[in-house]
Enzyme design. Structure first.
Site, PDB file in Angstrom:
ATOM      1  CG  PHE A 124      -2.002   0.935   1.247  1.00 30.12           C
ATOM      2  CD1 PHE A 124      -3.051   0.802   0.339  1.00 30.12           C
ATOM      3  CD2 PHE A 124      -2.036   1.987   2.143  1.00 30.12           C
ATOM      4  CE1 PHE A 124      -4.115   1.698   0.342  1.00 30.12           C
ATOM      5  CE2 PHE A 124      -3.095   2.889   2.154  1.00 30.12           C
ATOM      6  CZ  PHE A 124      -4.131   2.749   1.250  1.00 30.12           C
ATOM      7  CG  ASP A 195      -0.700  -3.102   6.339  1.00 26.62           C
ATOM      8  OD1 ASP A 195      -1.807  -3.476   6.769  1.00 26.62           O
ATOM      9  OD2 ASP A 195      -0.508  -1.983   5.821  1.00 26.62           O
ATOM     10  CE1 TYR A 220      -9.966   1.958   6.451  1.00 20.70           C
ATOM     11  CE2 TYR A 220      -9.059   2.731   8.539  1.00 20.70           C
ATOM     12  CZ  TYR A 220      -8.928   2.518   7.186  1.00 20.70           C
ATOM     13  OH  TYR A 220      -7.747   2.847   6.568  1.00 20.70           O
ATOM     14  CE  LYS A 221      -8.582  -0.712   4.363  1.00 25.88           C
ATOM     15  NZ  LYS A 221      -7.135  -0.724   4.147  1.00 25.88           N
ATOM     16  NE  ARG A 369     -10.263  -2.282  -3.256  1.00 30.48           N
ATOM     17  CZ  ARG A 369      -9.673  -1.738  -2.199  1.00 30.48           C
ATOM     18  NH1 ARG A 369      -8.499  -2.182  -1.798  1.00 30.48           N
ATOM     19  NH2 ARG A 369     -10.227  -0.747  -1.551  1.00 30.48           N
TER      20      ARG A 369
HETATM   21  C1  LIG Z   1      -6.416   0.597   4.145  1.00 29.53           C
HETATM   22  C2  LIG Z   1      -4.954   0.373   4.268  1.00 29.53           C
HETATM   23  C3  LIG Z   1      -4.157   1.193   5.071  1.00 29.53           C
HETATM   24  C4  LIG Z   1      -4.753   2.387   5.744  1.00 29.53           C
HETATM   25  O1  LIG Z   1      -3.842   3.112   6.514  1.00 29.53           O
HETATM   26  P1  LIG Z   1      -4.348   4.234   7.520  1.00 29.53           P
HETATM   27  O2  LIG Z   1      -3.119   4.900   7.937  1.00 29.53           O
HETATM   28  O3  LIG Z   1      -5.051   3.525   8.648  1.00 29.53           O
HETATM   29  O4  LIG Z   1      -5.280   5.140   6.764  1.00 29.53           O
HETATM   30  C5  LIG Z   1      -2.826   0.853   5.223  1.00 29.53           C
HETATM   31  N1  LIG Z   1      -2.294  -0.231   4.611  1.00 29.53           N
HETATM   32  C6  LIG Z   1      -3.044  -1.017   3.806  1.00 29.53           C
HETATM   33  C7  LIG Z   1      -2.439  -2.219   3.152  1.00 29.53           C
HETATM   34  C8  LIG Z   1      -4.387  -0.721   3.590  1.00 29.53           C
HETATM   35  O5  LIG Z   1      -5.106  -1.492   2.779  1.00 29.53           O
END
Ligand SMILES: *Cc1c(COP(=O)(O)O)cnc(C)c1O
Length: 410
Positions: A124, A195, A220-221, A369
């Protein structure tokens, strides 16, 4: 598969009763639980009570009387059960990005002379941005090396201080083998930060069995904590007292209410807290986690894979002729709980889908997605979503000008 076969799968689904615990808007097919999970129906009442009774009535006394101070640890322990972590190894709070920064600082204390941070190009972007900020701030010779996901294991050599990987790719759903990668890293003397953004609540995770050093994740996912709900971090118990996070705030102090001028880390996972947490969000998350009570991750995984396979098969049958292709691995062991489709007009097709009551999202450059949250997604939802998509493609309805406008959040 036809629709009545999907109805039969829904009837036989052991998780089917869970759907009733969620407030799903009538007529909506929501396939974006991997981005923002659906609201559990009992959460508004619980949050109202925290606002009115606790904040409104007990005010400052709530930190003690209603356990506000202990919430990050309490919530952390509830999440720990879902990711194979022992009690006392997970704390909720902040965001993934902030928690990752804390863990980069902690892992760097174990780096010795090694100066390579290894990641992959499926990670990410925010994770990579945080690593770049960390590298530049410490200014101590660190290099961020980014390889293809399938090259990570071979790139783990004795120059690597730690590798920072997202277990399930946010676009393709390709899944790293957490056990194998962690074992290889350890054999080479490197640490691993995982992660779990697209893992927690989506696939069985066993941090303890894998021997993972560190992990972060969001709620939140698939955990349905609500927009911007607190993230979490994990530190393996034997490492907790030998590293010190770089964000040394008062919530991570051994005696926050002694108000001494010098920082002294709290023992254990508490030292990874930083400052005052958003208690309303934390309370919403705590309530949301009730839906996981009694849920066995093996059942979740089985249904998730069945939903994904059904989706892939139907898309290939009905949408492939319009240039839609399925990304990511086909072998079930190697994938997570979402599926991305590529189409040159993916953005417009997704906008047309959303206008037709099928909500997924779009990831540049061309990916539509779809997330399959097993607690509330039905097999018939998958069937109907593909039928609607096929209709949009057959009629080229996506080509209406209104579906080509880009908004800030895709
Ligand atoms: C959604 C997501 C995040 C979100 O990071 P925040 O700092 O909590 O906004 C981070 N890493 C991955 C792989 C994600 O899918």
């Amino acid at each position: 598969m036809n629709r009545s076969e999907c109805e039969a799968l829904d009837r036989d689904d052991p998780l089917a009763p869970k759907r009733g615990a969620f407030a799903i808007p009538e007529g909506l097919i929501y396939l974006d639980g991997n981005s923002l999970g659906v609201l559990p129906a009992h959460v508004p009442g619980r949050v109202r009570d925290v606002v009115e009774t606790q904040w409104g009535g007990s005010l400052i006394r709530s930190w003690n009387e209603h356990g506000w101070l202990a919430l990050p640890r309490r919530v952390g322990d509830r999440i720990a059960r879902l990711i194979g972590a022992p009690a006392g190894s997970v704390v909720a709070g902040d965001t993934i990005s902030v928690n990752l920064f804390k863990l980069l600082g902690a892992a760097a204390q174990l780096a010795g002379p090694r100066r390579v941070i290894l990641s992959d190009d499926g990670n990410f972007p925010s994770d990579l941005y945080v690593a770049q900020g960390f590298r530049d701030l410490v200014d101590d010779g660190y290099a961020l090396e980014i390889v293809a996901p399938e090259e990570v294991v071979d790139a783990l050599d004795e120059r690597v201080a730690f590798t920072m990987l997202t277990e399930v790719d946010y676009r393709t759903a390709r899944r790293h083998d957490m056990r194998a990668v962690t074992a290889k890293a350890h054999a080479r003397g490197a640490r691993v930060i995982w992660d779990l953004a697209h893992s927690a609540g989506a696939i069985p995770v066993d941090l303890a069995a894998a021997g993972a050093d560190f992990a972060v994740g969001c709620t939140y996912k698939y955990l349905n904590g609500g927009p911007g709900s607190p993230a979490f971090l994990y530190v393996r118990p034997d490492l907790q007292d030998i590293v010190r996070p770089p964000l040394t705030g008062w919530w991570g102090h051994a005696e926050p209410f002694a108000f001494t001028p010098d920082y002294r880390p709290a023992p254990g996972i508490d030292r990874f807290q930083c400052g005052t947490q958003p208690i309303l969000s934390m309370a919403a998350l705590d309530a949301a986690l009730d839906v996981w009570d009694g849920v066995v991750m093996r059942d979740v995984r089985e249904k998730s894979l069945a939903l994904c396979s059904l989706f892939i098969d139907l898309v290939e049958e009905r949408c492939a002729r319009h240039g839609v292709t399925v990304t990511g691995p086909r072998e079930t062991a190697a994938r997570g709980s979402h599926v991305s489709l590529r189409h040159p007009q993916g953005h417009a097709v997704m906008q047309a889908l959303i206008a037709s009551g099928v909500v997924g999202d779009f990831r540049a450059p061309d990916m539509m997605r779809f997330g399959f949250a097993p607690l509330y997604t039905r097999f018939t939802d998958v069937f109907d979503a593909v039928a609607i998509m096929a209709g949009i493609l057959d009629t080229r309805r996506w080509d209406e000008p209104r579906y080509h406008a880009r908004r800030a959040v895709t």
